[in-house]
Design an enzyme around this catalytic site. Structure first.
Site, PDB file in Angstrom:
ATOM      1  N   LYS A 139      13.802   1.206  -3.850  1.00  0.00           N
ATOM      2  CA  LYS A 139      12.706   2.438  -5.000  1.00  0.00           C
ATOM      3  C   LYS A 139      11.711   0.741  -5.593  1.00  0.00           C
ATOM      4  O   LYS A 139      12.002   0.120  -6.245  1.00  0.00           O
ATOM      5  CB  LYS A 139      12.696   2.617  -6.037  1.00  0.00           C
ATOM      6  CG  LYS A 139      11.729   3.239  -6.613  1.00  0.00           C
ATOM      7  CD  LYS A 139      12.037   4.839  -7.843  1.00  0.00           C
ATOM      8  CE  LYS A 139      11.375   5.151  -8.174  1.00  0.00           C
ATOM      9  NZ  LYS A 139      10.595   5.493  -9.169  1.00  0.00           N
ATOM     10  N   ASN A 143      -1.280  11.813   6.380  1.00  0.00           N
ATOM     11  CA  ASN A 143      -3.273  11.965   5.850  1.00  0.00           C
ATOM     12  C   ASN A 143      -2.805  13.964   5.983  1.00  0.00           C
ATOM     13  O   ASN A 143      -1.264  14.438   5.490  1.00  0.00           O
ATOM     14  CB  ASN A 143      -3.837  12.034   6.881  1.00  0.00           C
ATOM     15  CG  ASN A 143      -2.669  12.496   8.356  1.00  0.00           C
ATOM     16  OD1 ASN A 143      -2.769  13.450   8.083  1.00  0.00           O
ATOM     17  ND2 ASN A 143      -2.638  11.488   9.071  1.00  0.00           N
ATOM     18  N   ASP A 197      -2.764   5.051  11.710  1.00  0.00           N
ATOM     19  CA  ASP A 197      -2.628   3.814  12.761  1.00  0.00           C
ATOM     20  C   ASP A 197      -2.442   2.465  11.690  1.00  0.00           C
ATOM     21  O   ASP A 197      -2.157   1.978  12.657  1.00  0.00           O
ATOM     22  CB  ASP A 197      -4.427   3.734  12.196  1.00  0.00           C
ATOM     23  CG  ASP A 197      -5.786   4.634  12.839  1.00  0.00           C
ATOM     24  OD1 ASP A 197      -5.208   5.168  14.477  1.00  0.00           O
ATOM     25  OD2 ASP A 197      -6.678   4.452  12.534  1.00  0.00           O
TER      26      ASP A 197
END
Ligand code: CTP
Length: 400
Positions: free
Chosen positions: A289, A210, A279
């Site tokens: 990958k 974030n 969260d």
């Protein structure tokens, strides 16, 4: 670091001949990193001009409680909240007597009454006035209320007397101002702060994260340390320098943050959860990958543990402070969060486009605890952190 770095100091100059020394004092306070605003009493303006003090402080000098123009700018209540420390120098015999009686009938006494900042008085007066029992009684009563006193010095006086009553030298005054902060509202307190974002890895090169910069959490850790606390900072990935004097543990994911908090929580008095913890995390973290294959790609996420709720639920839990970033209904959502998580205090801000909140240098908070609340107006995160630390330590001490 400069002794008064980032500190907002309000200098109240009262009617004593030593007022002529205040331009030099203001200059030295600024050299030590302080932001200085000056209030002159009407008696003080007989000894030093507002223009000189405005020039050296870089800010408008206030004199009158009922000045409509000035009150429309930074009003007396705002000045009272703005100040990290109030310095009354020189403090005349008359002013000391007035303050001890709780007067609030002019700008400076109204500010002293309205502020929660520590107050330092540097008396300056004639020897006989200093030795008069009225002066002693007034100072005793102020000291009982937590006001600090610096000086006076001894030496030859403007009135021709020799003895106690001179304003202390500027260096001594500066040292005493710095000590107001060192004595610290968080002396002897152990604080843990979480800060920054977390990274939830999808594969070795991709992760969910974030916008948190970590600035607020780092500023809080620094402010708590400056207020005398013993601080450990659990930090997600940021580009920030670790604050001096703070122990730092670096983590990446929410699970790592949780383990680090659990491992270090023993003996912590105050837990401040400022991190923007993810969260959710991917149910599966691929060890290789992930290659492009289908035209759509779904990611199954599972919840992370709520670190703050976990700490609040411990037996002998520390005093817990959470953060809430909301886009609407700030009070309701913040209070719901405080109840749901079982925490003592929550600092909430509205996320919008005016440069506050995530990733910016400024922020504005509304803090809720018990049935009380306080707005901490928009200001730099450094200053805001110091205000929040003062408030947290006050509410924490009340809770003991
Ligand atoms: N927090 C935490 N551990 C988590 C999630 C959040 O410690 N796993 C803490 C944060 O550090 C912050 C507060 O909880 O102090 C924020 O609460 P949260 O429920 O995460 O708020 P939001 O994510 O904004 O919740 P919602 O999306 O429901 O508004």
């Amino acid at each position: 670091m400069n002794k008064l770095a980032f500190k907002n100091c309000l200098l109240i100059v009262t009617g004593s001949i030593a007022a002529y020394k205040t331009p030099d004092i203001v200059r030295r306070m600024r050299d030590e990193g302080a932001e200085v605003r000056v209030v002159l009493t009407s008696a003080a303006s007989e000894f030093v001009t507002p223009l000189v003090l405005q020039a050296v402080s870089g800010n408008e000098v206030r004199q009158d409680l009922f000045d409509q123009k000035a009150e429309a700018g930074m009003g007396h209540i705002e000045l009272a909240r703005w100040a990290d420390a109030i310095v009354i120098a020189p403090a005349s015999a008359d002013y000391i007597a007035k303050l001890s009686k709780g007067a609030a009938d002019d700008l400076s006494t109204a500010i002293c009454r309205a502020s929660e900042a520590p107050i330092l008085i540097a008396p300056a007066m004639n020897l006989q006035m200093w030795e008069n029992s009225f002066t002693k009684e007034a100072l005793d009563s102020l000291m009982k209320k937590g006001v600090c006193v610096c000086g006076p010095d001894s030496g030859s006086q403007a009135c021709g007397e020799v003895g106690l009553g001179r304003l202390v030298e500027a260096e001594v005054l500066l040292e005493s101002i710095a000590n107001l902060f060192n004595a610290g509202s968080m002396a002897q307190i152990r604080v843990m702060v979480t800060a920054g974002p977390t990274r939830e890895y999808i594969d070795p090169v991709r992760y969910l994260t974030n916008q948190s910069s970590g600035k607020m959490g780092y500023a809080l850790a620094r402010a708590a340390c400056e207020a005398g606390a013993n601080v450990i900072l659990i930090s997600g990935p940021t580009n920030l320098e670790p604050p001096k004097g703070v122990g730092v543990e670096y983590i990446s994911s929410a699970s790592e943050m949780e383990s680090s908090v659990v491992n270090n929580i023993r003996d912590i008095d105050i837990f401040i959860a400022c991190a923007a913890v993810s969260d959710y995390r991917p149910e599966i973290e691929s060890s290789q990958k992930i290659k492009k294959s289908a035209s759509t790609f779904s990611l199954k996420l599972i919840p992370n543990k709520d670190i703050l709720s976990g700490v609040a639920g411990l037996t002998n839990a520390p005093f817990t402070v959470g953060f809430a970033a909301e886009t609407e209904k700030l009070e309701r959502y913040a209070k719901d969060k405080m109840t749901k998580k079982g925490i003592d205090m929550i600092a909430a801000n509205l996320v919008d486009n005016d440069g506050t909140g995530f990733n910016s240098d400024d922020n504005e908070l509304t803090v809720f605890w018990r049935d009380k609340s306080r707005i901490l107006e928009k200001q730099s995160k450094e200053k805001l952190a110091r205000k929040l630390v003062t408030l947290i330590s006050k509410v924490y001490r009340e809770s003991l």
